[in-house]
Design an enzyme around this catalytic site. Sequence first.
Site, PDB file in Angstrom:
ATOM      1  N   SER A 285      20.265 -24.745  28.979  1.00  0.00           N
ATOM      2  CA  SER A 285      20.296 -23.605  30.002  1.00  0.00           C
ATOM      3  C   SER A 285      19.797 -23.854  31.115  1.00  0.00           C
ATOM      4  CB  SER A 285      19.542 -22.548  29.418  1.00  0.00           C
ATOM      5  OG  SER A 285      18.249 -22.774  29.133  1.00  0.00           O
ATOM      6  N   GLY A 353       0.960 -12.024  28.964  1.00  0.00           N
ATOM      7  CA  GLY A 353       0.979 -12.130  30.613  1.00  0.00           C
ATOM      8  C   GLY A 353       2.144 -12.864  31.250  1.00  0.00           C
ATOM      9  N   TYR A 559      21.312 -27.818  15.119  1.00  0.00           N
ATOM     10  CA  TYR A 559      22.023 -26.596  15.973  1.00  0.00           C
ATOM     11  C   TYR A 559      23.149 -26.200  15.329  1.00  0.00           C
ATOM     12  CZ  TYR A 559      21.975 -24.340  20.401  1.00  0.00           C
ATOM     13  OH  TYR A 559      21.965 -23.220  21.353  1.00  0.00           O
TER      14      TYR A 559
END
Lengths: 639, 673
Positions: A285, A353, A559
């Site tokens: 990506s 955070g 995958y």
Amino acid sequence: MAAAAEAAAGGGPGSQPAAQRRLRILSGHLQGSPASRAPEAERFLSPSQCRAGGAAERPVASTIPKKRQEILKWNGWGYNDSKFIFNKKGQAEFTGKRYRLSGMVLPVLKEWMEKTLGASLEHKITSRAFLNTSDVPPSIVNEEFLQDLRATKISYSQEAEDRVFRAHGHCLHEMFVLREGMFKRIPDIVIWPGCHDDVVKIVELACKHNLCIIPFGGGTSVSSALECPADERRTIVSLDTSQMNQILWIDEKNLTAHIEAGIIGQDLERQLGESGYCTGHEPDSMEFSSLGGWVATRASGMKKNIYGNIEDLVVHIKMVTPRGVIEKSCQVPRMSTGPDIHHFIMGSEGTLGVVTEVTIKIRPIPEYQKYGSVVFPNFERGVACLREIAKQRCAPASIRLVDNAQFQFGHALKPQVASIFTSFLDGLKKFYITKFKGFDPNELCVATLLFEGDREKVLQHEKQVYDIAAKFGGLAAGEDNGQRGYMLTFVIAYLRDLGLDYYVIGESFETSVPWDRVIDLCRNVKERIVRECKEKGVQFAPFSTCRVTQTYDAGACVYFYFAFNYRGISDPIHVYEQIETAAREEILANGGSLSHHHGVGKLRKQWMKESISDVGLGMLKSVKEYVDPNNIFGNRNLL
Amino acid sequence: MAAAGRSRLWAPMYSQKELTSKKRDEFEDILEERRQSSDLRYAMKCYTPVIYKGLSACKPSAIKDSVLQSEQVQYVIKQLSKEMGESTDIIQEEAIEILDEMGHNLHIGVIRFFAFSLNKIFKRLFQKVCVNEEGIQKLQQAIQEHPVVLLPSHRSYIDFLMLSYLLYTYDLALPVIAAGMDFLGMKIVGELLRRSGAFFMRRTFGGNRLYWAVFAEYVKTMLRNGYAPIEFFLEGTRSRTAKTLTPKFGLLSIVMEPFFKREVFDTYLVPISISYERILEESLYAYELLGVPKPKESTSGLLKARKILSDNFGSIHVYFGQPVSLRTLASGRIDRCPYRLVPRHLPQRLSEDIQEFVTDVAYKMELLQIENMVLSPWVLIASVLLQNLPAIDFELLVEKTLWLKGLTQAFGGFLEWPDNLCANKAVTSSLALHSNIVSLVNGQVVLNDVGMEDGATEELVFKQALSILMCGAYRNQLLNVFVRPSLVAVALQMTQSFRKEEIYSCFNFLRDIFSDEFIFFPGIALKDFEEGCFLLTKCDVIQVTPQEILVTEKGNSVAVFLAALFRPFMEGYQIISRYLSKETKEAFTEKQFILGIRNFAFQLLETGSTQCYEVLSSDLQKNALAAFVRLDVVKRMKTTNGFTYTVNKEAFNKTAEMFDSRIPIRKLVTARL
């Protein structure tokens, strides 16, 4: 990281410095599109008072503008200008100019879709063209907070488009909602901090006003991590890190770079490339995903064999939490100071955070890059070969083994052949492999390879790998096949949007598994998908395929892709989700992990306890409890 | 089973209720075609079975190699070598020997030879061999999808010959068969069997780790490769009484393991019911049960058996059940590979969950076998006859048989009434087929050898017992279909009560006591009770209210019949409990027990103080002993040479009372309705 687009490398022969070539192509995406120049103006709007010192005297704009929808699809994958279509002749075509495949006709894709998935051009559904802003839940933000926010001069937006764009990742069900419905809950406000200090201010304000913050990086999540909890009553702030995208400094003596976490992969590599360096971290990506996102999800890159996964690359992390800022006091390669606090941050998926700055290892750009491929008579032999390569620790930068179905899929994406000569050559190759060597065309599978390094070493390395492959019956099958294999990865993400137009839904998922179980797991999961589809009333045989994408000493990453034609099913998303759950159950039953690199998000939360034990989960919860007692970072991922 | 409760909720249940409405496949007689064509041509026919996922066949020697080289076997070899200080080579040699002794050597020539001779033999021995062809088709489908395990019932040596013969006839992959080592004693035949696909296992090898490892890996290799179906007998041995024996779990857990380890996606278990109208070994079994030891299998013995070739053994029915997916059975129970945290080749003790699952599957498969066992008219005749000794009027016999036919069908029994023959003819032809057991004398049907006045009383008792046991073996075929309603009837009789609760507790007691005699799915006593009541209600024998169970007026005779059907077992156990409480002192071995009870029973029979000849059956004796051990009133202790038993007198007397104080009274309390 996500199921996703990898930038296809350019088409030149291996003699060129290939890494630079790859970068050139990536930057080509930027140059080629006038839209991407637009954000220049934007940049000066954002307050840059915190850009003090460091190398970043002159801020560089991101390839992706603040208004993402200007160049990215609002209801699908990737760039607006790049998509698969069927042209007037009924042939598949990939539009745009960004990729190697762009502008090409793919003559056999239609037939493949009809044959493999039972799709038909006559049965088409089109997504609505525009977002209907009146459907969008209103933005509810308390005026006191807005006043405080304005005082900080940090850029923000309450526009519907901006908020919807940050309400989702790229799971199938999210795409479906975008095409046909609306999310129940979306962020109320989008804020673009420009630097670490901005983030500190925002988190302070969120604590003061009791808001919920959901950090947003590249938006490529495939774990429902960005989905807003439907019952969240507080104002939801989408904290978009995209404007924190500067390389703050490069340290050539230690080969590290200190970078703001919002930078996206392609910008990072391009900018480092200008100084002759790279990180080598290339998740599929990387065009869109961000450095902070990689850290927050424990990302893995295609070339991890040379450069390592994110946990191997990171030297220092700075994260803003409701308790304050967490970071180590020095930038060292290793330290023994109790459990590594980085490992609370990596994989925390935005629950603790916001990662604001990261020091990451860099390497000189390799001199030479070469693709390759090997054909094996069957998947079992292929896996045995990969295992041997891993055992000898001589894996190339990337090595992937696709199964037969994916190999055939790769063929469906072959562009129109330029000359009779090429097609004659193809025929000859096929003849050699199937007739002369006796490979069964319905059994054989292909490993794609990518070598990187000094020219001489690459050639030596290449020989070593091909020699091992030969012992397992592997035949070298050329650079071109290798390259097309890597192209598949990014293409498939665009292809899903085409499928959606023709009643075909698809998704990918991944796992990691010990070597001895790879074959059993692959076979069982694929079979389970086929069986579940049948049981759930799917009328057409599904496309169910896998590839081994990473090798490790002790196992591999696998995958899966699966897609099916849902014509005749009333609630395809529900059916799809049941099948996906069954597939994950099957993976776990076979000794695979919950995730190798996609993360848990909300999609796979139900299996967390079983995956890391009660005590393990309790440990993570107690960290969350300490760091963020009021659940400001309330995306509810992971735990 | 301590951990019953929760996990059993998902247990593969058995329901006789559903059985009564179940539709079964039609049978085809395959001998008919054979009788009209050449045996030789049949033996030489083109034989190209479909195999699992088109895998190419693999030579037996290659299988042996891969077993020997497997991580599993190599691991055990190394372990043993470390422990015993022997070199691995020596242990490896041992493993090779075990493999050679065990391994099959499937050879198509031998198959054709068998096909030829079995064809001849079967045509002579049997009138018909009936097969449900739909089942064959399902099997053919299954073989192509996943590895297949064939689980036939075991009543005769003919069983596995018959199965291989059928599969050959239908062009299906020939199974490899787990056979007892006793066959190897038969010189030529042993080798022939080996070449026809049998592999051999020692009857006991629990202690020998190398043997276990080699054997298990051998079975699993064949299964994983999927190159031939595996066949074995859940019952472990031929049932001498024609009652289904309680299952053995060893082999079953081995064949399930590749699925547990997810080495295969699924495994099909195929229950096969083989029913004989007349069992070849009928008299042999009766002798054995009475303690005349069985002749060791030998080739010459087999040749002597040739004289039976001139005899008629009626029809055989082979019913191939629906292949059961192991994955489906395991779904929701064993969802995770139990080997996730250890390498899969390490020998591992089965977890309790898995053991329990294996147990449940074993029972489930046996119940499926029972469900599809064909009952011949003779089974009904034998049941009626045994309740009407010494003789019954022919007309009455026909009438009662017909009545029982109706009852059996109502209970879901699988009756095959030959070609719609009228009852009269069906009974006559059955009597003719079994003329070695019964005869028709002056319109009265009697057991043979009865009424012979000469000879010592002991011999008379023996002969009488022989006939009754032979006859009983046919009646026994009915029992598993009747056991639930019958035990309700017995409980009604014993408790002399209407209270449901009390009746159930008595039913539960009986079910527990008899759980080695009859096949009950573990842990579902209440469901069994409800099914028994359901079937009785359906036949208007009882009426069930929320609190009470009432026997109807007209149902009384049925209830009496049902209770009487199980009377031999009730009385047999009573006699044995009396023997144990009175006659035994000290610790005793099973052998001593069997001798003792035999003498005790002989005395009772000679003096005429009991008519329960079936107490002489060693099968019943062993089961009773096991039941008392299970009830904890007899203690079993392991010693250096086997087990010894001691009776816990105090606890025992209480249990014995359960039996004795409630000697079933023939008359039932009927409610006035």
